[in-house]
Motif scaffolding. Sequence first.
Motif, PDB file in Angstrom:
ATOM      1  N   VAL A 119     -10.542   5.715   9.450  1.00 56.80           N
ATOM      2  CA  VAL A 119      -9.334   5.545   8.646  1.00 56.80           C
ATOM      3  C   VAL A 119      -8.244   6.425   9.240  1.00 56.80           C
ATOM      4  N   ILE A 120      -7.154   5.811   9.644  1.00 55.51           N
ATOM      5  CA  ILE A 120      -6.032   6.527  10.256  1.00 55.51           C
ATOM      6  C   ILE A 120      -4.826   6.429   9.333  1.00 55.51           C
ATOM      7  N   ASP A 121      -4.428   7.546   8.766  1.00 51.79           N
ATOM      8  CA  ASP A 121      -3.179   7.588   8.003  1.00 51.79           C
ATOM      9  C   ASP A 121      -2.060   7.882   8.996  1.00 51.79           C
ATOM     10  N   ILE A 122      -1.345   6.836   9.390  1.00 55.61           N
ATOM     11  CA  ILE A 122      -0.335   6.987  10.433  1.00 55.61           C
ATOM     12  C   ILE A 122       0.847   7.786   9.921  1.00 55.61           C
ATOM     13  N   ASN A 123       1.343   7.392   8.768  1.00 55.94           N
ATOM     14  CA  ASN A 123       2.421   8.117   8.102  1.00 55.94           C
ATOM     15  C   ASN A 123       2.407   7.717   6.641  1.00 55.94           C
ATOM     16  N   ALA A 124       3.457   8.075   5.909  1.00 57.67           N
ATOM     17  CA  ALA A 124       3.471   7.824   4.473  1.00 57.67           C
ATOM     18  C   ALA A 124       3.440   6.338   4.138  1.00 57.67           C
ATOM     19  N   ARG A 125       3.833   5.494   5.096  1.00 56.03           N
ATOM     20  CA  ARG A 125       3.900   4.058   4.815  1.00 56.03           C
ATOM     21  C   ARG A 125       2.791   3.244   5.474  1.00 56.03           C
ATOM     22  N   ASN A 126       2.192   3.765   6.525  1.00 59.39           N
ATOM     23  CA  ASN A 126       1.245   2.984   7.311  1.00 59.39           C
ATOM     24  C   ASN A 126      -0.132   3.629   7.351  1.00 59.39           C
ATOM     25  N   SER A 127      -1.166   2.791   7.215  1.00 62.35           N
ATOM     26  CA  SER A 127      -2.538   3.252   7.406  1.00 62.35           C
ATOM     27  C   SER A 127      -3.322   2.146   8.100  1.00 62.35           C
ATOM     28  N   LEU A 128      -4.348   2.538   8.839  1.00 61.90           N
ATOM     29  CA  LEU A 128      -5.167   1.601   9.598  1.00 61.90           C
ATOM     30  C   LEU A 128      -6.629   1.950   9.390  1.00 61.90           C
ATOM     31  N   ARG A 143       3.197   0.083   3.231  1.00 60.72           N
ATOM     32  CA  ARG A 143       3.767   0.294   1.900  1.00 60.72           C
ATOM     33  C   ARG A 143       5.293   0.334   2.022  1.00 60.72           C
ATOM     34  N   PHE A 144       5.935  -0.751   1.605  1.00 57.95           N
ATOM     35  CA  PHE A 144       7.389  -0.769   1.630  1.00 57.95           C
ATOM     36  C   PHE A 144       7.944   0.303   0.691  1.00 57.95           C
ATOM     37  N   ASN A 145       7.330   0.383  -0.489  1.00 56.48           N
ATOM     38  CA  ASN A 145       7.654   1.410  -1.475  1.00 56.48           C
ATOM     39  C   ASN A 145       6.500   1.454  -2.453  1.00 56.48           C
ATOM     40  N   ASP A 146       6.665   2.161  -3.567  1.00 57.74           N
ATOM     41  CA  ASP A 146       5.574   2.287  -4.539  1.00 57.74           C
ATOM     42  C   ASP A 146       5.215   0.960  -5.188  1.00 57.74           C
ATOM     43  N   ASP A 147       6.109  -0.022  -5.129  1.00 58.52           N
ATOM     44  CA  ASP A 147       5.887  -1.281  -5.834  1.00 58.52           C
ATOM     45  C   ASP A 147       5.551  -2.454  -4.922  1.00 58.52           C
ATOM     46  N   PRO A 152      -3.798 -11.823   5.631  1.00 52.26           N
ATOM     47  CA  PRO A 152      -2.783 -10.940   5.041  1.00 52.26           C
ATOM     48  C   PRO A 152      -2.735 -11.095   3.522  1.00 52.26           C
ATOM     49  N   ARG A 153      -2.467  -9.979   2.832  1.00 51.31           N
ATOM     50  CA  ARG A 153      -2.371  -9.974   1.369  1.00 51.31           C
ATOM     51  C   ARG A 153      -1.178  -9.130   0.934  1.00 51.31           C
ATOM     52  N   LEU A 154      -0.559  -9.560  -0.162  1.00 46.19           N
ATOM     53  CA  LEU A 154       0.627  -8.888  -0.692  1.00 46.19           C
ATOM     54  C   LEU A 154       0.392  -8.502  -2.141  1.00 46.19           C
ATOM     55  N   HIS A 155       0.829  -7.283  -2.495  1.00 45.96           N
ATOM     56  CA  HIS A 155       0.803  -6.841  -3.895  1.00 45.96           C
ATOM     57  C   HIS A 155       2.184  -6.315  -4.252  1.00 45.96           C
ATOM     58  N   ALA A 156       2.716  -6.770  -5.402  1.00 50.97           N
ATOM     59  CA  ALA A 156       4.059  -6.357  -5.818  1.00 50.97           C
ATOM     60  C   ALA A 156       4.094  -6.109  -7.311  1.00 50.97           C
ATOM     61  N   ASN A 157       4.657  -4.981  -7.698  1.00 50.14           N
ATOM     62  CA  ASN A 157       4.991  -4.712  -9.092  1.00 50.14           C
ATOM     63  C   ASN A 157       6.446  -5.137  -9.309  1.00 50.14           C
ATOM     64  N   HIS A 158       6.696  -5.912 -10.333  1.00 46.28           N
ATOM     65  CA  HIS A 158       8.043  -6.447 -10.518  1.00 46.28           C
ATOM     66  C   HIS A 158       8.264  -6.776 -11.994  1.00 46.28           C
ATOM     67  N   SER A 159       9.445  -7.262 -12.304  1.00 47.50           N
ATOM     68  CA  SER A 159       9.780  -7.683 -13.670  1.00 47.50           C
ATOM     69  C   SER A 159      10.457  -9.039 -13.608  1.00 47.50           C
ATOM     70  N   TRP A 160       9.689 -10.080 -13.879  1.00 48.76           N
ATOM     71  CA  TRP A 160      10.250 -11.429 -13.977  1.00 48.76           C
ATOM     72  C   TRP A 160      10.613 -11.701 -15.444  1.00 48.76           C
ATOM     73  N   PHE A 161      11.825 -12.178 -15.671  1.00 54.92           N
ATOM     74  CA  PHE A 161      12.285 -12.506 -17.020  1.00 54.92           C
ATOM     75  C   PHE A 161      12.163 -11.291 -17.947  1.00 54.92           C
ATOM     76  N   GLY A 162      12.308 -10.102 -17.361  1.00 54.23           N
ATOM     77  CA  GLY A 162      12.236  -8.890 -18.152  1.00 54.23           C
ATOM     78  C   GLY A 162      10.840  -8.482 -18.561  1.00 54.23           C
ATOM     79  N   VAL A 163       9.813  -9.100 -17.959  1.00 52.56           N
ATOM     80  CA  VAL A 163       8.422  -8.789 -18.298  1.00 52.56           C
ATOM     81  C   VAL A 163       7.777  -8.034 -17.147  1.00 52.56           C
ATOM     82  N   ALA A 164       7.188  -6.885 -17.443  1.00 55.33           N
ATOM     83  CA  ALA A 164       6.477  -6.132 -16.413  1.00 55.33           C
ATOM     84  C   ALA A 164       5.346  -6.991 -15.861  1.00 55.33           C
TER      85      ALA A 164
END
Length: 750
Positions: free
Chosen positions: A228-237, A288-292, A357-369
């Motif tokens: 496990v290589i933690d490249i930086n705060a955004r990237n890991s391999l 990790r683009f950001n926390d979400d 490839p897989r994507l995970h996103a936290n968001h608010s559609w129509f004002g719903v978490a």
Amino acid sequence: MKYKKTALLGLAMLPIAASAAQDDSTIELPAMEVTSSAENNILNMSSSSVILDEKELFQSHVSNVNEALRKIPGVYVRDEEGFGIRPNIGFRGMNPFRSTKVLFMEDGLLLNYAPYGDNDIYYHPPVERYEGIEVMKGAELNMYGPQTISGAVNYLTPTPPKKPGGSISFTGGNRDYLSGHVRYGGTVEDTTGTVDSVGGVIDYVHKEGEGSRDNTFVKLDDVNLKTVIDINARNSLTLRGDYYQENSQSTFGITEAELRNFGYRYNPFKNDEFYTERFSTSATHEFRFNDDLKLSANFYWSKFDRDFWRQENQQPTDNQCGNAFREARLAGQAVDVDSCNFTRGRLRHYNAWGVEPRLHANHSWFGVASELDAGVRMHYENSARTTVDGNTSTARDGVTIENNDRFADAYSGFMQNRFILGDWTVTPGIRVESVSYQRKNNPYQGNPALPTPVAGNTKSSVGESDLIEALPSFALTYQPIKQATLFFNMHRGFAPPRVEDSVYADGTSVEIAAEKSWNYEAGVRSQPVKGVKTDLTLFHNDFDSLTAVGTVGGNDTGVAQGQALFQGIEFLNRIDTADLFNWTHNPYLQIAYTWVPTAETTSPFHCLPLSNGNFPTNCPGGNVLGSKAGNRSPYAPEHLVTATVGYSHPSGFDAHLETVFVAEQFGDFRNLESATDFYAPTSNEARSGQFGMINSYTIVNFASTYKVYKGLDLYVSVKNIFDDRYIVDRVRGILPGSPRLVQAGFKYEF
């Protein structure tokens, strides 16, 4: 102790539950843990999925996956050779033969050598090298695939420790059992500024010993690497590699008369040999683009070779060794396998690779978490299959009677969105599977002793087939109080046909549907008070199309399909009195119970026609012999119970008794209690051992661990304490359960 699944987090973007923090000074048998929502809440999951963690596996001293998975409700495991290297696993009444209805993964990536084209499980890694086993049974299956009709088993590899260290263990026992396991790893913080940190772990397991019967010696080695290589705060391999090798004596079952005259351990086929070798590697990059918002890209590849040499092709009624040899077996007379001048080699070579490839996103559609999970997979596999007939008892070469190449290309994708509405969550989803098959039959010598069209195939032929399916899912949870969660989910189950079932030997494409079902779950997960955990699940699996390969029903018929219904109840309960009453001593109780009152074939199973338009000889009127609506499915026991009662002490002592009960089950589609209910007593079929009831059985196991001092544990276990004799399988003759196994050893952590 917090239970972390960083490997699976990076792959599936599905966080896993952590148990409540415990005082490290206490030693207790951990309860089963379940996957959770993104809030890491153990009660908030929308299915009946379960996790066994590493402590649970160690304290029970399981030596194979069968011993581990029987602790989970809804899962039926049937022994075959005593080492769990070719497990037969079924979910919720599904036939466990070769685990064909089960999806196998490692860290969320496909594990089996041909999950789309040939989902038999002839390889299984040693269970000791995993830090957890996750079992999924609900709508979450639609995030993975391709087999989503019953359940999935996901094995979790260990994460490199922060500080250098490891463990060494050794176990010895009767029946020449030896097992050694070494693990070492650590993490280095980078001081050059190139990467944040680099961690690695290496794991080696060697096992050997006699299996359940005579002439079934097994020897295997497994080496696993993970970085496990933690490249930086955004990237890991994450990089993984594995090598596995097995050399064992393996064969099929015995006849009714052989069982009566020679006992449960009898097996005369000393010359049969099973050899496998597997290389695999995988890589996961997470950004990790950001926390979400997180994106993971996964690559996996495996190469699996399997050479299976045996003196009888499949069943006690085969006559490759001659009619006199066959009659002696059916009559229960001793046979000299060296006098049989025949050996058949089934040689298989598989390659599989894919990108996911897989994507995970936290968001608010129509004002719903909300939480969105989506992914695609491009998967490719091929196999080269050769069958060779030798003319001596120990031949490892001879006349080729089969030579073909098989290919499966699969493209799939899924998307699901979890809407969080206070105490409610609503999760709709969709999965799409598109599969293309090709089978190329190559010219080969042919065996003059065999009838046409097998003999002398001098022409090449190519056949193709394809399918596409859309698979919806829906999940709902409601948490009225902190201590309980109600859940409901449904999904369209799917499993692709095997290449050989969709393209016949002459290259002709045939119409075989994918296996499809509507699967429903409803249940409650609760922790009413500290020290008590209870799960209750109702399930209903309704099959439009269920495939039965020929040997599932006890004889070598062609592939067949029909409709079936499975429904019942699962119950899981754990009580730790130390937590319940604030005691130092901890008597505990754990029970996993499965009730499958309905395992019904709701239509006859129709055999698929041969390429010339005819049906196999064992399919009168086009149906599997004896198959009809209203019969119970073969190998579907109504009751399964695994109950554990034990005691643990803060000094580091633990001891428990485990009782395993498996109810009676039918061994064929006719639901025969005895083979002579249908066949004449003197017929080959009645004497073969392949037909009739498999009686219920109960076995009792014991395991105990004592911590001598920090880092050193001594342990002893007794499997099948009373050395009960019982039958577990009749598919290719009678196979017995494992005899009494007494094992002892140590584990030292450093």
